[in-house]
Design an enzyme around this catalytic site. Structure first.
Site, PDB file in Angstrom:
ATOM      1  CB  SER A   1     -15.396  39.454   5.361  1.00 11.20           C
ATOM      2  OG  SER A   1     -15.924  40.966   4.853  1.00 11.20           O
TER       3      SER A   1
ATOM      4  CE  LYS B   1     -18.852  39.583   4.036  1.00 14.49           C
ATOM      5  NZ  LYS B   1     -19.617  40.258   4.776  1.00 14.49           N
TER       6      LYS B   1
ATOM      7  CE  LYS C   1     -16.703  43.108   2.794  1.00 16.19           C
ATOM      8  NZ  LYS C   1     -18.472  44.379   3.138  1.00 16.19           N
TER       9      LYS C   1
ATOM     10  CG  ASP D   1     -20.897  42.014   1.546  1.00 15.40           C
ATOM     11  OD1 ASP D   1     -22.285  42.512   1.302  1.00 15.40           O
ATOM     12  OD2 ASP D   1     -20.507  42.573   3.063  1.00 15.40           O
TER      13      ASP D   1
ATOM     14  CD  GLU E   1     -23.463  40.114   3.596  1.00 13.04           C
ATOM     15  OE1 GLU E   1     -21.925  39.405   3.492  1.00 13.04           O
ATOM     16  OE2 GLU E   1     -23.353  41.144   4.619  1.00 13.04           O
TER      17      GLU E   1
ATOM     18  CG  ASP F   1     -25.152  43.628   6.688  1.00  9.59           C
ATOM     19  OD1 ASP F   1     -25.201  43.811   7.223  1.00  9.59           O
ATOM     20  OD2 ASP F   1     -23.603  43.334   6.233  1.00  9.59           O
TER      21      ASP F   1
ATOM     22  CE  LYS G   1     -22.149  42.724   9.672  1.00  8.52           C
ATOM     23  NZ  LYS G   1     -22.483  44.192   8.108  1.00  8.52           N
TER      24      LYS G   1
ATOM     25  N   GLY H   1     -19.773  40.481  10.755  1.00 11.74           N
ATOM     26  CA  GLY H   1     -19.314  41.444  11.313  1.00 11.74           C
ATOM     27  C   GLY H   1     -18.703  42.968  11.181  1.00 11.74           C
TER      28      GLY H   1
END
Ligand code: OSB
Ligand code: MG
Length: 374
Positions: free
Chosen positions: A135, A161, A163, A188, A213, A238, A262, A290
């Protein structure tokens, strides 16, 4: 298994590089390490609440308070036949899943050590290794992002991934996609959009993105449902999935096509397994998220992610991606096929570097039943 003593350490650890998301930029990671004692042994659990209430309402401070004042007194005096007894025990405490999950993880580790069995086999996982990705936080500009992605690809990560946030979405994603036309790429948003502003994400549909996400707010299953039909790319939740009930309702109302699990966010491994089982029965793929965990939480994530419904690579990277010095003696490394090996030793399969633990502890408390006797 009766818990005779608890030790809680509040940790503050420097990250190897700043991690920036739509909710802020962090150079350090706070967390709580919980040690639970029974029968001459101890087990460790990690509470993933961070310093600020940016990702979720819980913080390391609220988790400390809830653990010390409310969870610990419930735990003393109970004879656990399994860590799976824990969620019912703490159900009178409303919310605070991260505080609960931290202590539950210590029970899993302890029960595994006492029974000479790995947490992986306790949860029913079988795979020796788990496919993983990395990530990547927001960078100063798309060009720098591409450079950082290049380094992670060189390390061997086969899924990236990134952000995103408003104004830093289509441009950043397009830059990475143009530089690397064939990689597995997902984004995400950490709740940075609303139904209106999320329309700016429509060009992502032509960038071969695995999942988008959590574009909308945590408490907004309904608008995710509305948004989902605008995209061909699967939406993944998430932050919104904080319990088995939320997972069931999200699937019933078709608010997502994929679920990030998670354990910390859903109150522990027991609930994480139940959400996995539910999604699997409905044909909804899940993957393991994570929270920049230490080696303790990473070991638990690997055990969970070895269940058969985890179909996409997890946000479970090598120890060196997070910390120069971890609090576990073991460090996790990336295998050449972009997997990480699940620990096989009893419990979580990791041991604590006491010197590192002391070095990063900003606060510590030891609790016994006597502390609550009147
Ligand atoms: O939204 O998945 C997230 C880290 C902290 C809080 C929230 C998230 C993340 C990550 C990092 O994306 C995942 C990891 O490598 O641990
Ligand atoms: Mg996320």
């Amino acid at each position: 298994m009766k818990i005779t003593k608890l030790a809680i350490n509040h940790l503050r650890m420097p990250l190897v590089s700043p991690f920036e998301t739509s909710f802020g930029r962090a150079e350090e990671r706070e967390s709580l390490l919980i040690e639970a004692f029974s029968e001459g042994m101890s087990g460790f659990g990690e509470c993933v609440a961070d310093r600020d209430p940016g990702y979720a309402y819980e913080t390391s401070g609220t988790a400390w308070h809830i653990l010390q004042e409310f969870i610990a007194p419930l735990v003393f005096g109970v004879d656990f036949s399994s860590p799976q007894d824990f969620p019912d025990l703490v159900s009178p405490i409303r919310g605070h899943p991260m505080a609960k999950a931290g202590l539950e993880m210590a029970l899993w580790d302890l029960a595994g050590k006492l029974g000479d069995v790995s947490v992986q086999s306790m949860v029913g996982g079988k795979q020796e290794t788990v496919p993983v990705g990395v990530s990547v936080g927001l960078q100063a500009c798309p060009e720098e992002l591409v450079d950082v992605v290049e380094e992670y690809l060189a390390d061997g990560y086969q899924r990236i991934k990134i952000k995103i946030k408003p104004e830093r979405d289509v441009g950043d994603t397009g830059a990475v996609r143009r530089a690397y036309p064939d990689i597995l790429l997902q984004v995400d948003a950490n709740s940075a959009y609303n139904l209106g502003t999320a329309q700016s994400l429509l060009p992502l549909d032509d960038m071969d993105v695995l999942v988008i996400e959590q574009p909308l707010a945590e408490d907004d299953l309904w608008d995710h449902r509305t948004l989902l039909s605008s995209f061909r790319t699967p939406l993944c939740l998430d932050e919104s999935i904080v319990s088995l009930r939320h997972a069931r309702q999200a699937l019933e109302m078709d608010a997502c096509r994929i679920v990030n699990i998670k354990a910390g966010r859903v109150g522990g491994l027991t609930n994480g397994i139940k959400i996995h089982d539910l999604c699997r029965s409905k044909g909804i793929p899940v993957w393991c998220g994570g929270m920049l965990e230490t080696g303790v939480g990473r070991a638990a994530n690997l055990a969970l992610a070895s269940l058969p419904g985890f179909k996409l690579p997890g946000d479970i990277s090598a120890s060196s991606r997070y910390y120069q010095q971890d609090i576990t003696n073991e460090s996790f490394t990336l295998n050449p096929d972009s997997t990480i090996t699940v620990p096989q030793c009893p419990g979580l399969g990791v041991t604590i570097d006491r010197r590192a633990l002391d070095q990063y502890s900003v606060k510590k408390v030891i609790l016994t039943a006597e502390d609550y006797s009147n």
